[in-house]
Enzyme design. Structure first.
Site, PDB file in Angstrom:
ATOM      1  N   GLU A  93       3.661   5.612   1.990  1.00 10.23           N
ATOM      2  CA  GLU A  93       4.468   6.021   2.900  1.00 10.23           C
ATOM      3  C   GLU A  93       4.116   5.627   3.900  1.00 10.23           C
ATOM      4  OE1 GLU A  93       1.281   9.443   3.524  1.00 10.23           O
ATOM      5  OE2 GLU A  93       3.045  10.953   1.765  1.00 10.23           O
ATOM      6  N   TYR A 105       9.193  -3.682   2.969  1.00 11.30           N
ATOM      7  CA  TYR A 105       9.398  -2.376   1.633  1.00 11.30           C
ATOM      8  C   TYR A 105      11.707  -2.135   1.561  1.00 11.30           C
ATOM      9  CZ  TYR A 105       4.844  -1.179   2.536  1.00 11.30           C
ATOM     10  OH  TYR A 105       3.186  -1.280   2.494  1.00 11.30           O
TER      11      TYR A 105
END
Length: 138
Positions: A93, A105
């Site tokens: 998350e 990411y």
């Protein structure tokens, strides 16, 4: 690294963004068999691997050494450690307003899976959505 060292680095890395984790919280996590940490005193990744899935719980880089590839190296080391523990998928998350983390990411092959509205709270109580990202490891 000790829970105290992890907490100190976490506090520096997340200053002004969100509540950092305490040494007690790190100690409690590290007491679990499926939780592991990779990295050093300047950057670390912590997460867990269970039943073919891994979750990155936090990735912290000392602000003094950002933009030197340390976060990326920790993320890759975490992925390798997760695979060695049998993980085929990795989840995390990230705050929707954390542009630097999102760029990292996405550049490492993660994709959007879900959104948690108002999941994080910033200073002055401002809510921020969490993006749930996924990456296939095998």
């Amino acid at each position: 690294m000790t829970p105290e060292a992890l907490a100190e680095l976490h506090a520096r890395a997340f200053a002004g963004q969100s509540r950092s984790w305490s040494a007690t919280e790190f100690r409690d996590l590290l007491d679990r068999d499926h939780v592991f940490v990779v990295g050093d005193t300047k950057a670390f990744a912590m997460g867990q691997a269970v039943a073919g899935e891994a979750e990155l719980l936090t990735l912290a880089t000392d602000p003094e050494v950002r933009r030197q590839g340390r976060g990326r190296a920790c993320l890759r080391a975490f992925e390798d450690a997760a695979v060695s523990r049998g993980a085929e998928r990795l989840f995390l998350e990230v705050a929707a307003d954390n542009d630097a983390a999102l760029a990292l990411y996405l550049s490492e092959g993660f994709s959007d899976l879900a959104r948690r509205v108002g999941y994080y709270t910033r200073s002055q109580g401002r809510p921020v959505d969490a993006l749930v990202l996924e990456k296939r490891l095998t």
